[in-house]
Write an enzyme that holds these catalytic residues in place. Structure first.
Site, PDB file in Angstrom:
ATOM      1  N   ARG A 100      19.927  -4.416   2.844  1.00  0.00           N
ATOM      2  CA  ARG A 100      20.344  -3.107   2.331  1.00  0.00           C
ATOM      3  C   ARG A 100      21.007  -2.352   3.475  1.00  0.00           C
ATOM      4  NH1 ARG A 100      16.727   0.578   1.144  1.00  0.00           N
ATOM      5  NH2 ARG A 100      14.913  -0.484   1.992  1.00  0.00           N
ATOM      6  N   ARG A 159      17.667  11.278   1.160  1.00  0.00           N
ATOM      7  CA  ARG A 159      17.125  12.315   2.050  1.00  0.00           C
ATOM      8  C   ARG A 159      18.239  13.019   2.799  1.00  0.00           C
ATOM      9  NH1 ARG A 159      13.797   8.513   6.397  1.00  0.00           N
ATOM     10  NH2 ARG A 159      15.403   6.927   6.571  1.00  0.00           N
ATOM     11  N   ARG A 164      -3.614  10.391   1.998  1.00  0.00           N
ATOM     12  CA  ARG A 164      -4.599  10.928   2.951  1.00  0.00           C
ATOM     13  C   ARG A 164      -5.399  12.018   2.269  1.00  0.00           C
ATOM     14  NH1 ARG A 164      -0.382  11.841   7.807  1.00  0.00           N
ATOM     15  NH2 ARG A 164       0.120   9.658   8.157  1.00  0.00           N
ATOM     16  N   ARG A 224       0.852  -1.189   0.000  1.00  0.00           N
ATOM     17  CA  ARG A 224       0.000   0.000   0.000  1.00  0.00           C
ATOM     18  C   ARG A 224       0.887   1.237   0.000  1.00  0.00           C
ATOM     19  NH1 ARG A 224      -0.283   1.823   5.344  1.00  0.00           N
ATOM     20  NH2 ARG A 224      -2.097   3.073   4.897  1.00  0.00           N
ATOM     21  N   ASP A 256      10.681  -1.690  14.214  1.00  0.00           N
ATOM     22  CA  ASP A 256      10.818  -0.374  14.815  1.00  0.00           C
ATOM     23  C   ASP A 256      11.199  -0.569  16.279  1.00  0.00           C
ATOM     24  OD1 ASP A 256      10.494   1.693  12.979  1.00  0.00           O
ATOM     25  OD2 ASP A 256       8.312   1.425  12.917  1.00  0.00           O
ATOM     26  N   TYR A 269      12.657  -6.375   9.804  1.00  0.00           N
ATOM     27  CA  TYR A 269      12.765  -4.976  10.211  1.00  0.00           C
ATOM     28  C   TYR A 269      11.839  -4.737  11.400  1.00  0.00           C
ATOM     29  CZ  TYR A 269      12.761  -0.044  10.642  1.00  0.00           C
ATOM     30  OH  TYR A 269      12.885   1.210  11.193  1.00  0.00           O
ATOM     31  N   GLU A 323      21.739  10.913   3.186  1.00  0.00           N
ATOM     32  CA  GLU A 323      21.592   9.461   3.280  1.00  0.00           C
ATOM     33  C   GLU A 323      21.581   8.839   1.885  1.00  0.00           C
ATOM     34  OE1 GLU A 323      18.527   8.102   6.038  1.00  0.00           O
ATOM     35  OE2 GLU A 323      18.045   6.468   4.662  1.00  0.00           O
TER      36      GLU A 323
HETATM   37  P1  FDA Z   1      20.245  -3.396  16.928  1.00  0.00           P
HETATM   38  O1  FDA Z   1      20.794  -3.526  15.557  1.00  0.00           O
HETATM   39  O2  FDA Z   1      19.930  -2.047  17.421  1.00  0.00           O
HETATM   40  O3  FDA Z   1      21.274  -4.052  17.955  1.00  0.00           O
HETATM   41  C1  FDA Z   1      21.977  -5.245  17.680  1.00  0.00           C
HETATM   42  C2  FDA Z   1      23.315  -5.155  18.375  1.00  0.00           C
HETATM   43  O4  FDA Z   1      23.967  -6.423  18.269  1.00  0.00           O
HETATM   44  C3  FDA Z   1      24.262  -4.141  17.753  1.00  0.00           C
HETATM   45  O5  FDA Z   1      24.666  -3.210  18.727  1.00  0.00           O
HETATM   46  C4  FDA Z   1      25.424  -4.983  17.245  1.00  0.00           C
HETATM   47  O6  FDA Z   1      26.672  -4.339  17.384  1.00  0.00           O
HETATM   48  C5  FDA Z   1      25.341  -6.191  18.157  1.00  0.00           C
HETATM   49  N1  FDA Z   1      25.979  -7.384  17.587  1.00  0.00           N
HETATM   50  C6  FDA Z   1      25.769  -7.924  16.363  1.00  0.00           C
HETATM   51  N2  FDA Z   1      26.575  -8.991  16.173  1.00  0.00           N
HETATM   52  C7  FDA Z   1      27.311  -9.122  17.315  1.00  0.00           C
HETATM   53  C8  FDA Z   1      28.325 -10.028  17.718  1.00  0.00           C
HETATM   54  N3  FDA Z   1      28.781 -11.002  16.918  1.00  0.00           N
HETATM   55  N4  FDA Z   1      28.873  -9.885  18.942  1.00  0.00           N
HETATM   56  C9  FDA Z   1      28.456  -8.890  19.770  1.00  0.00           C
HETATM   57  N5  FDA Z   1      27.500  -7.985  19.425  1.00  0.00           N
HETATM   58  C10 FDA Z   1      26.929  -8.118  18.211  1.00  0.00           C
HETATM   59  N6  FDA Z   1      12.965   2.527  14.733  1.00  0.00           N
HETATM   60  C11 FDA Z   1      12.016   3.404  15.140  1.00  0.00           C
HETATM   61  O7  FDA Z   1      11.184   3.076  15.971  1.00  0.00           O
HETATM   62  N7  FDA Z   1      12.010   4.687  14.630  1.00  0.00           N
HETATM   63  C12 FDA Z   1      12.930   5.109  13.715  1.00  0.00           C
HETATM   64  O8  FDA Z   1      12.876   6.261  13.275  1.00  0.00           O
HETATM   65  C13 FDA Z   1      13.926   4.182  13.285  1.00  0.00           C
HETATM   66  N8  FDA Z   1      14.856   4.553  12.372  1.00  0.00           N
HETATM   67  C14 FDA Z   1      15.768   3.621  11.921  1.00  0.00           C
HETATM   68  C15 FDA Z   1      16.690   3.990  10.946  1.00  0.00           C
HETATM   69  C16 FDA Z   1      17.596   3.047  10.468  1.00  0.00           C
HETATM   70  C17 FDA Z   1      18.593   3.436   9.425  1.00  0.00           C
HETATM   71  C18 FDA Z   1      17.562   1.718  10.965  1.00  0.00           C
HETATM   72  C19 FDA Z   1      18.479   0.655  10.429  1.00  0.00           C
HETATM   73  C20 FDA Z   1      16.665   1.359  11.941  1.00  0.00           C
HETATM   74  C21 FDA Z   1      15.761   2.319  12.425  1.00  0.00           C
HETATM   75  N9  FDA Z   1      14.854   1.978  13.412  1.00  0.00           N
HETATM   76  C22 FDA Z   1      13.908   2.881  13.820  1.00  0.00           C
HETATM   77  C23 FDA Z   1      14.845   0.612  13.975  1.00  0.00           C
HETATM   78  C24 FDA Z   1      15.647   0.478  15.258  1.00  0.00           C
HETATM   79  O9  FDA Z   1      16.993   0.792  15.030  1.00  0.00           O
HETATM   80  C25 FDA Z   1      15.454  -0.976  15.704  1.00  0.00           C
HETATM   81  O10 FDA Z   1      14.223  -1.102  16.323  1.00  0.00           O
HETATM   82  C26 FDA Z   1      16.483  -1.451  16.631  1.00  0.00           C
HETATM   83  O11 FDA Z   1      17.698  -1.458  15.934  1.00  0.00           O
HETATM   84  C27 FDA Z   1      16.164  -2.868  17.048  1.00  0.00           C
HETATM   85  O12 FDA Z   1      16.997  -3.206  18.062  1.00  0.00           O
HETATM   86  P2  FDA Z   1      17.806  -4.562  18.042  1.00  0.00           P
HETATM   87  O13 FDA Z   1      18.316  -4.705  19.432  1.00  0.00           O
HETATM   88  O14 FDA Z   1      17.009  -5.671  17.489  1.00  0.00           O
HETATM   89  O15 FDA Z   1      18.988  -4.370  16.980  1.00  0.00           O
END
Ligand code: FDA
Length: 389
Positions: A258, A289, A179, A175, A362, A360, A312
């Site tokens: 990506r 952006r 609005r 979708r 949030d 993905y 970006e």
């Molecule tokens: P996250 O990726 O944050 O943490 C995983 C951790 O594991 C990392 O710190 C990494 O270093 C660690 N790790 C990985 N492999 C490892 C290893 N072998 N040994 C030790 N450590 C290791 N959400 C939202 O609500 N509003 C927003 O505006 C945005 N905007 C946004 C922009 C972009 C570019 C991205 C990519 C994501 C967002 N998000 C978001 C999503 C938000 O970042 C997401 O909810 C969190 O990353 C999820 O948290 P996690 O703990 O799952 O992963």
């Protein structure tokens, strides 16, 4: 400290698990991260020269309609009343996003009522008749009509995917919100805002417990570290939030992601674009952006002598890049199913978070899913001896 539970990754998923395990169950938690800071991708820092808070891994806006998550996050931080709005700069004009009555009337140089605009878009979207959309372009046109699709979606998506939209699958979009009011709030959630004292203060408060031992710069696969997959495997319960394919040494192939490149610039002016996020949907601009961080906190008394912007750029991730958005091709989906089978058989390990589930999420979804894992798996295991699966 020997640990009762090891949490790999200190993003919001790992932090939530660690905080609950320490506070609710009194467990000793080792929280490790390969980066040199906690917080995963939500991490931010204040630029030393200007004092402006910069979201290191791209702009993060907090929003949720989940009351449990909202109550939970408010234990660690208050939130400002920031309301996210996005604009888009197309062919020398700036329009409000997502596409709304303001965008439509500006684009068509008209003063349509909601009903007139709805009828116009329905007529334009009917261009393909009964034909089932076969690719991204046809799907886009069938959702919002060709003029709006070509102006705001086509090249933006091509830049995000570095792929001609004709070659992209229709399933990438189900979708495209339009609005028929002038409401241009980006999110529809009940709660929205930014952590008043910044993301890092919030994230550090979650880990601030005597039973949580935070070890930064510690990669779970680095066998020179005391805590690593080989020494821990099968011995201590683990919550793993790193990439699932990496955990199994890519045995079923690499899952596609990506990534984005962020190009930061400090400018000697008070205000660059008058808003926090400006999209660039045209083909002749290479970035997707520009973020301008001062606008996330209008309540702060930031310097008037400088501003920080971040351009970006989007591209496919290689193995050494930060994985940001799952691509989800058919091959990815079948690889993921095989990894899920391996994950189920892995003793004492729970896979969670964005990377661990190849999904993905949030921030509020990562927190909500961690709270569920805690309730349904971790607590029953430690409190009642239930198997960890
Ligand atoms: P996250 O990726 O944050 O943490 C995983 C951790 O594991 C990392 O710190 C990494 O270093 C660690 N790790 C990985 N492999 C490892 C290893 N072998 N040994 C030790 N450590 C290791 N959400 C939202 O609500 N509003 C927003 O505006 C945005 N905007 C946004 C922009 C972009 C570019 C991205 C990519 C994501 C967002 N998000 C978001 C999503 C938000 O970042 C997401 O909810 C969190 O990353 C999820 O948290 P996690 O703990 O799952 O992963």
């Amino acid at each position: 400290m020997s640990a009762d539970l090891i949490v790999v990754g200190s993003g919001l998923f790992g932090l939530t698990i660690a905080e609950r395990a320490a506070n609710d169950l009194g467990l000793r938690v080792a929280l490790i991260d390969r980066r040199n800071h906690i917080g995963g991708n939500a991490y931010s820092e204040n630029d030393p020269a200007t004092g402006i808070e910069v979201h290191r891994y791209g702009a993060h806006l907090f929003h949720t309609s989940n009351e449990r998550v909202w109550e939970y996050v408010n234990r660690f931080t208050t939130f400002t009343n920031y309301v996210h709005k996005v604009y888009t700069s197309h062919a020398g004009e700036v329009y409000p996003m997502p596409v709304n009555l303001g965008t439509i009337n500006q684009f068509f140089r008209a003063a349509y009522s909601p009903a007139e605009a709805r009828a116009l878009i329905a007529e334009q979207a009917a261009e393909l008749g009964d034909k089932t959309p076969e690719n991204f372009v046809e799907k886009g046109i069938s959702l919002i009509g060709r003029p709006l699709y070509e102006a705001f979606i086509k090249h933006y998506t091509a830049k995000q995917w570095q792929t001609d939209p004709e070659q992209l699958e229709a399933s990438i979009i189900s979708r495209l919100p339009v609005r028929y009011t002038y409401d241009n709030r980006y999110f529809n959630d009940t709660h929205e805002g930014l952590p008043t004292q910044g993301y890092t203060a919030w994230l550090e408060r979650m880990a601030d417990h005597p039973l949580i031992d935070v070890r930064l710069g510690t990669d779970y696969f680095d066998t020179s570290q005391e805590i690593n997959r080989d020494t821990v495997r099968g011995n201590v319960p683990v919550v793993y939030t790193g990439p699932v394919d990496r955990y199994f040494d890519y045995s079923e192939g690499e899952l596609g992601w990506r990534t984005i490149d962020l190009e930061e610039e400090v400018l000697p002016i008070e205000d660059f674009q008058g808003t926090s996020v400006m999209n660039y949907p045209d083909a002749d601009v290479p970035y997707t952006r520009i973020h301008e961080f001062r606008h996330f906190h209008p309540e702060r008394d930031y310097t008037k002598d400088a501003t920080i912007i971040m351009r970006e750029y989007s591209r496919f991730a290689g193995r050494d890049d930060e994985p940001y958005y799952p691509i989800n091709t058919d091959a990815d989906r079948s690889g993921l199913l095989k990894y899920r089978d391996q994950a189920k058989a892995e003793p004492k390990v729970l896979f969670g978070g964005r990377l661990g589930t190849y999904k993905y999420l949030d921030m509020h979804m990562a927190i909500g899913s961690a709270l569920s894992m805690f309730d349904n798996k971790i607590k029953p295991h430690f409190a009642e001896g239930a198997p960890l699966e």
